[in-house]
Design a protein around this motif. Structure first.
Motif, PDB file in Angstrom:
ATOM      1  N   ALA A   1       0.828  -1.208   0.000  1.00  0.00           N
ATOM      2  CA  ALA A   1       0.000   0.000   0.000  1.00  0.00           C
ATOM      3  C   ALA A   1       0.865   1.262   0.000  1.00  0.00           C
ATOM      4  O   ALA A   1       0.513   2.257  -0.642  1.00  0.00           O
ATOM      5  CB  ALA A   1      -0.940  -0.006   1.195  1.00  0.00           C
ATOM      6  N   GLU A   2       2.000   1.225   0.697  1.00  0.00           N
ATOM      7  CA  GLU A   2       2.920   2.378   0.675  1.00  0.00           C
ATOM      8  C   GLU A   2       3.441   2.607  -0.742  1.00  0.00           C
ATOM      9  O   GLU A   2       3.533   3.748  -1.202  1.00  0.00           O
ATOM     10  CB  GLU A   2       4.083   2.166   1.633  1.00  0.00           C
ATOM     11  CG  GLU A   2       3.726   2.314   3.095  1.00  0.00           C
ATOM     12  CD  GLU A   2       4.949   2.164   3.992  1.00  0.00           C
ATOM     13  OE1 GLU A   2       6.011   2.728   3.648  1.00  0.00           O
ATOM     14  OE2 GLU A   2       4.827   1.481   5.023  1.00  0.00           O
ATOM     15  N   PHE A   3       3.805   1.529  -1.433  1.00  0.00           N
ATOM     16  CA  PHE A   3       4.257   1.660  -2.809  1.00  0.00           C
ATOM     17  C   PHE A   3       3.138   2.205  -3.689  1.00  0.00           C
ATOM     18  O   PHE A   3       3.362   3.094  -4.509  1.00  0.00           O
ATOM     19  CB  PHE A   3       4.780   0.319  -3.342  1.00  0.00           C
ATOM     20  CG  PHE A   3       6.241   0.106  -3.078  1.00  0.00           C
ATOM     21  CD1 PHE A   3       7.183   0.348  -4.065  1.00  0.00           C
ATOM     22  CD2 PHE A   3       6.680  -0.320  -1.834  1.00  0.00           C
ATOM     23  CE1 PHE A   3       8.535   0.176  -3.820  1.00  0.00           C
ATOM     24  CE2 PHE A   3       8.024  -0.500  -1.574  1.00  0.00           C
ATOM     25  CZ  PHE A   3       8.963  -0.263  -2.570  1.00  0.00           C
ATOM     26  N   ALA A   4       1.910   1.705  -3.529  1.00  0.00           N
ATOM     27  CA  ALA A   4       0.778   2.192  -4.312  1.00  0.00           C
ATOM     28  C   ALA A   4       0.523   3.669  -4.025  1.00  0.00           C
ATOM     29  O   ALA A   4       0.298   4.454  -4.949  1.00  0.00           O
ATOM     30  CB  ALA A   4      -0.464   1.363  -4.017  1.00  0.00           C
ATOM     31  N   GLY A   5       0.585   4.050  -2.753  1.00  0.00           N
ATOM     32  CA  GLY A   5       0.357   5.445  -2.376  1.00  0.00           C
ATOM     33  C   GLY A   5       1.391   6.390  -2.953  1.00  0.00           C
ATOM     34  O   GLY A   5       1.113   7.563  -3.196  1.00  0.00           O
ATOM     35  N   ALA A   6       2.607   5.866  -3.190  1.00  0.00           N
ATOM     36  CA  ALA A   6       3.684   6.669  -3.769  1.00  0.00           C
ATOM     37  C   ALA A   6       3.636   6.652  -5.302  1.00  0.00           C
ATOM     38  O   ALA A   6       4.509   7.207  -5.957  1.00  0.00           O
ATOM     39  CB  ALA A   6       5.035   6.140  -3.288  1.00  0.00           C
ATOM     40  N   GLY A   7       2.608   5.996  -5.868  1.00  0.00           N
ATOM     41  CA  GLY A   7       2.526   5.885  -7.322  1.00  0.00           C
ATOM     42  C   GLY A   7       3.552   4.909  -7.885  1.00  0.00           C
ATOM     43  O   GLY A   7       3.925   4.989  -9.050  1.00  0.00           O
ATOM     44  N   MET A   8       4.011   3.983  -7.052  1.00  0.00           N
ATOM     45  CA  MET A   8       5.061   3.039  -7.433  1.00  0.00           C
ATOM     46  C   MET A   8       4.566   1.598  -7.406  1.00  0.00           C
ATOM     47  O   MET A   8       5.328   0.685  -7.093  1.00  0.00           O
ATOM     48  CB  MET A   8       6.274   3.191  -6.505  1.00  0.00           C
ATOM     49  CG  MET A   8       7.008   4.502  -6.652  1.00  0.00           C
ATOM     50  SD  MET A   8       8.337   4.706  -5.446  1.00  0.00           S
ATOM     51  CE  MET A   8       9.426   3.333  -5.839  1.00  0.00           C
ATOM     52  N   LEU A   9       3.307   1.381  -7.737  1.00  0.00           N
ATOM     53  CA  LEU A   9       2.798   0.019  -7.858  1.00  0.00           C
ATOM     54  C   LEU A   9       1.973  -0.041  -9.135  1.00  0.00           C
ATOM     55  O   LEU A   9       0.983   0.674  -9.276  1.00  0.00           O
ATOM     56  CB  LEU A   9       1.955  -0.376  -6.646  1.00  0.00           C
ATOM     57  CG  LEU A   9       1.613  -1.863  -6.556  1.00  0.00           C
ATOM     58  CD1 LEU A   9       2.875  -2.711  -6.416  1.00  0.00           C
ATOM     59  CD2 LEU A   9       0.691  -2.136  -5.388  1.00  0.00           C
ATOM     60  N   ASP A  10       2.431  -0.847 -10.077  1.00  0.00           N
ATOM     61  CA  ASP A  10       1.785  -0.935 -11.377  1.00  0.00           C
ATOM     62  C   ASP A  10       0.805  -2.092 -11.487  1.00  0.00           C
ATOM     63  O   ASP A  10      -0.182  -2.000 -12.203  1.00  0.00           O
ATOM     64  CB  ASP A  10       2.858  -1.100 -12.469  1.00  0.00           C
ATOM     65  CG  ASP A  10       3.828   0.064 -12.475  1.00  0.00           C
ATOM     66  OD1 ASP A  10       3.377   1.198 -12.723  1.00  0.00           O
ATOM     67  OD2 ASP A  10       5.029  -0.155 -12.205  1.00  0.00           O
ATOM     68  N   GLU A  11       1.119  -3.201 -10.782  1.00  0.00           N
ATOM     69  CA  GLU A  11       0.326  -4.405 -10.955  1.00  0.00           C
ATOM     70  C   GLU A  11       0.209  -5.159  -9.633  1.00  0.00           C
ATOM     71  O   GLU A  11       1.141  -5.188  -8.837  1.00  0.00           O
ATOM     72  CB  GLU A  11       0.996  -5.315 -12.001  1.00  0.00           C
ATOM     73  CG  GLU A  11       0.240  -6.586 -12.290  1.00  0.00           C
ATOM     74  CD  GLU A  11       0.955  -7.467 -13.296  1.00  0.00           C
ATOM     75  OE1 GLU A  11       0.294  -7.862 -14.280  1.00  0.00           O
ATOM     76  OE2 GLU A  11       2.148  -7.776 -13.105  1.00  0.00           O
ATOM     77  N   VAL A  12      -0.948  -5.779  -9.440  1.00  0.00           N
ATOM     78  CA  VAL A  12      -1.178  -6.683  -8.317  1.00  0.00           C
ATOM     79  C   VAL A  12      -1.532  -8.039  -8.921  1.00  0.00           C
ATOM     80  O   VAL A  12      -2.442  -8.133  -9.738  1.00  0.00           O
ATOM     81  CB  VAL A  12      -2.337  -6.192  -7.413  1.00  0.00           C
ATOM     82  CG1 VAL A  12      -2.639  -7.208  -6.327  1.00  0.00           C
ATOM     83  CG2 VAL A  12      -2.010  -4.826  -6.810  1.00  0.00           C
ATOM     84  N   VAL A  13      -0.768  -9.061  -8.545  1.00  0.00           N
ATOM     85  CA  VAL A  13      -1.043 -10.434  -8.969  1.00  0.00           C
ATOM     86  C   VAL A  13      -1.327 -11.207  -7.689  1.00  0.00           C
ATOM     87  O   VAL A  13      -0.458 -11.313  -6.823  1.00  0.00           O
ATOM     88  CB  VAL A  13       0.144 -11.069  -9.713  1.00  0.00           C
ATOM     89  CG1 VAL A  13      -0.186 -12.502 -10.121  1.00  0.00           C
ATOM     90  CG2 VAL A  13       0.546 -10.229 -10.917  1.00  0.00           C
ATOM     91  N   VAL A  14      -2.554 -11.694  -7.568  1.00  0.00           N
ATOM     92  CA  VAL A  14      -2.938 -12.347  -6.325  1.00  0.00           C
ATOM     93  C   VAL A  14      -3.506 -13.731  -6.611  1.00  0.00           C
ATOM     94  O   VAL A  14      -4.372 -13.891  -7.457  1.00  0.00           O
ATOM     95  CB  VAL A  14      -3.908 -11.463  -5.503  1.00  0.00           C
ATOM     96  CG1 VAL A  14      -5.170 -11.163  -6.262  1.00  0.00           C
ATOM     97  CG2 VAL A  14      -4.200 -12.053  -4.156  1.00  0.00           C
ATOM     98  N   SER A  15      -2.932 -14.711  -5.924  1.00  0.00           N
ATOM     99  CA  SER A  15      -3.432 -16.089  -6.003  1.00  0.00           C
ATOM    100  C   SER A  15      -4.361 -16.298  -4.817  1.00  0.00           C
ATOM    101  O   SER A  15      -3.933 -16.268  -3.668  1.00  0.00           O
ATOM    102  CB  SER A  15      -2.271 -17.075  -5.966  1.00  0.00           C
ATOM    103  OG  SER A  15      -1.453 -16.908  -7.100  1.00  0.00           O
TER     104      SER A  15
END
Length: 178
Positions: free
Chosen positions: A120-134
């Protein structure tokens, strides 16, 4: 171009681990190690990984040999043992380390391994492009959440790997940005 990708497994009710950080639920699931969402295939695209201190401590306690031999950045304020020359400890916001993460990745992707708060910290910083969840067919009722914060995701695809539904999402941004 380096992408930041959070790839993990979760229970159907959205927990990475139980209240005691146990992943016992995960290891009871049937999975094809060469099927969709496999870690080995994912690692061919990754040049560096990041994780929080709790995730790193769990790996140290349960399977030190599991750490891939790629640059590994552990976000922490704790004093921890580096198990090999690939492990570095950093503190601060993800954006403080963007240049060094991307340099270490060598043009490949950065695996945001977890936990959910760090993702979430990475996403909040605009540094998360993709989530892959099994997603496993298990519920825990409580535990360590998959993700923190409120983010808008777009489903890009899904597959089945035996017991798991493997879903891929692009991160559109924070819901507070809308």
């Amino acid at each position: 171009m380096t992408r930041y990708r959070y790839s993990t497994a979760t229970t159907l009710d959205g927990f990475l681990a139980d209240d005691d950080h146990s992943l016992a639920w995960l290891f009871k699931q049937d999975i094809d190690e060469n099927g969709p969402g496999s870690t080995d295939a994912f690692l061919t695209e990754v040049g560096a990984q990041v994780m929080g201190a709790s995730t790193y401590a769990w790996v140290l306690e349960h399977d030190r040999d599991w750490l891939p031999e790629i640059p590994t950045f552990v976000f922490t304020h704790r004093e921890l043992e580096a198990v090999n020359d690939h492990v570095s400890f950093v503190a601060g916001a993800p954006s403080d380390h963007r240049e060094s993460l991307e340099s270490a990745a060598g043009g490949r992707d950065v695996w945001v391994m977890g936990g959910g708060g760090l993702a979430a910290e990475f996403a909040g910083a605009g540094m998360l492009d993709e989530v892959v969840v099994s997603i496993a067919p298990v519920t825990l009722g409580s535990g360590k959440p998959l993700f923190g914060g409120a983010f808008d995701l777009e489903l890009k695809g899904c597959d089945r790997n035996r017991d798991f539904v493997v879903a891929r999402y692009d991160v559109r941004g924070s819901l507070s940005d809308s």
